[in-house]
Design an enzyme around this catalytic site. Sequence first.
Site, PDB file in Angstrom:
ATOM      1  N   LYS A  92      -1.578   9.242  -0.346  1.00  0.00           N
ATOM      2  CA  LYS A  92      -2.108   7.887  -0.231  1.00  0.00           C
ATOM      3  C   LYS A  92      -2.260   7.407   1.216  1.00  0.00           C
ATOM      4  O   LYS A  92      -3.102   6.556   1.507  1.00  0.00           O
ATOM      5  CB  LYS A  92      -1.226   6.913  -1.016  1.00  0.00           C
ATOM      6  N   ASP A 123      -3.783   0.030  -6.900  1.00  0.00           N
ATOM      7  CA  ASP A 123      -2.363  -0.077  -7.258  1.00  0.00           C
ATOM      8  C   ASP A 123      -1.887  -1.515  -7.066  1.00  0.00           C
ATOM      9  O   ASP A 123      -1.166  -2.063  -7.903  1.00  0.00           O
ATOM     10  CB  ASP A 123      -1.506   0.840  -6.369  1.00  0.00           C
ATOM     11  N   GLY A 151      11.986   3.227  -2.734  1.00  0.00           N
ATOM     12  CA  GLY A 151      10.811   3.930  -2.261  1.00  0.00           C
ATOM     13  C   GLY A 151      10.256   3.287  -1.001  1.00  0.00           C
ATOM     14  O   GLY A 151      10.481   2.104  -0.738  1.00  0.00           O
ATOM     15  N   SER A 152       9.513   4.075  -0.209  1.00  0.00           N
ATOM     16  CA  SER A 152       8.916   3.535   1.019  1.00  0.00           C
ATOM     17  C   SER A 152       7.560   4.164   1.315  1.00  0.00           C
ATOM     18  O   SER A 152       7.033   4.007   2.412  1.00  0.00           O
ATOM     19  CB  SER A 152       9.854   3.760   2.212  1.00  0.00           C
ATOM     20  N   GLY A 153       6.988   4.874   0.349  1.00  0.00           N
ATOM     21  CA  GLY A 153       5.702   5.529   0.534  1.00  0.00           C
ATOM     22  C   GLY A 153       4.530   4.610   0.258  1.00  0.00           C
ATOM     23  O   GLY A 153       4.659   3.380   0.209  1.00  0.00           O
ATOM     24  N   GLY A 154       3.361   5.219   0.028  1.00  0.00           N
ATOM     25  CA  GLY A 154       2.149   4.449  -0.165  1.00  0.00           C
ATOM     26  C   GLY A 154       2.191   3.513  -1.357  1.00  0.00           C
ATOM     27  O   GLY A 154       1.777   2.355  -1.274  1.00  0.00           O
ATOM     28  N   MET A 155       2.703   3.999  -2.494  1.00  0.00           N
ATOM     29  CA  MET A 155       2.780   3.143  -3.674  1.00  0.00           C
ATOM     30  C   MET A 155       3.804   2.036  -3.473  1.00  0.00           C
ATOM     31  O   MET A 155       3.612   0.898  -3.918  1.00  0.00           O
ATOM     32  CB  MET A 155       3.143   3.983  -4.905  1.00  0.00           C
TER      33      MET A 155
END
Length: 276
Positions: free
Chosen positions: A69, A105, A128-132
Site C-alpha cells: 500500500k 479503505d 498496527g502501523s502500516g498502510g491500512m
Amino acid sequence: MPILNKDMTLCISLAARPSNIGTRFHNYLYDALGLNFVYKAFAPVDLAQAVAGIRGLGIRGAAVSMPYKEDVIELIDVMDASASAIDSVNTIVNDHGVLTAYNTDYLAIARLLAENALDPQTTVLLRGSGGMAKAVAAAMHDAGFAHVTIVARNEARGRALAALYGFSWLAEVSDASDASDAGAGMLINVTPLGMAGADEAVQSFSDSLVSAAEVVFDVVALPSETPLIQAARAAGKRIITGAEVIAIQAEEQFVLYTGVRPSPELVREASEFSRS
C-alpha cells in the site's frame, strides 16, 4: 461470466497473499450487470514490473493489498486526495496510461464507524502501523475519536502514526491491567495476525483484553472469522469483521473502475458470494 474476448476490460489485485474474495465479488457484479469486464488476483514477484504492466497492458484498475500500500506510491502518476492524505494506496485506476491512486479503505472504515454508531469517547487500542492502519487511524480521527493508542512494535512507525493524530503509542499491551492504563473500550486489529498463512492461528489481542473491551474490530478478511473475532463472539462482544470492510472498499473500487454504482442488494449478494 461471458467468454473471454479481445474487447474485455481487465482489472486485477496485487497482494502478497491473494484470495478469491475480491475476484468473486467483482466478477459477480460484472456478470449481474452485463459488463464486459473480468477480474484476476495476482501475487507480484516484482512490484515495479507489475505496476508497469498495468500501464503497458491497458489494465483498467488494480486493488493493492498488504504489504504494497505504501510501496506503490513512487510508481504512481497522480495521488488522489484520499490516498495522499494518508500516504497509503489501495486502488489504482488507469486512464489511458495515467495511473491515479486512491484509498477506499478510508471510506470503508468511516462508513462502518458511522453505521455502528460507535461513541467517539470510547478508548481504543489500534494494533498496527502500516498502510491500512493509516487509513483506520485517519478515519477514527476524522470521526472524532481522540482516546486512541497505537500498538506497534516498530517504534518509529508507531510513534509517527500516533503523533500525526495526537494519539498515544505503546510497543505492546498484554493484559487487562495494561489495558486499563492504555484504554481498551474497543480493540482494532490492523495487522496480518489471524490472516490465512503463517499467522492464521495467532490471536492479535489477548483474552483478557477481549474481556475488557466492548467492541472488537478485525480488518482481516481472509478468513473473516479470525481467532480474535471468534474469541470476541464467544465473549458476547460487539464485532466488526474484515468481510464488512472489504465489501465496502470493493464497492467503491468497482465504481472507480466501471463508473457504475451497483444497488445495495447487488452489493450484498456479491459480498455473500465472495465468502461462499
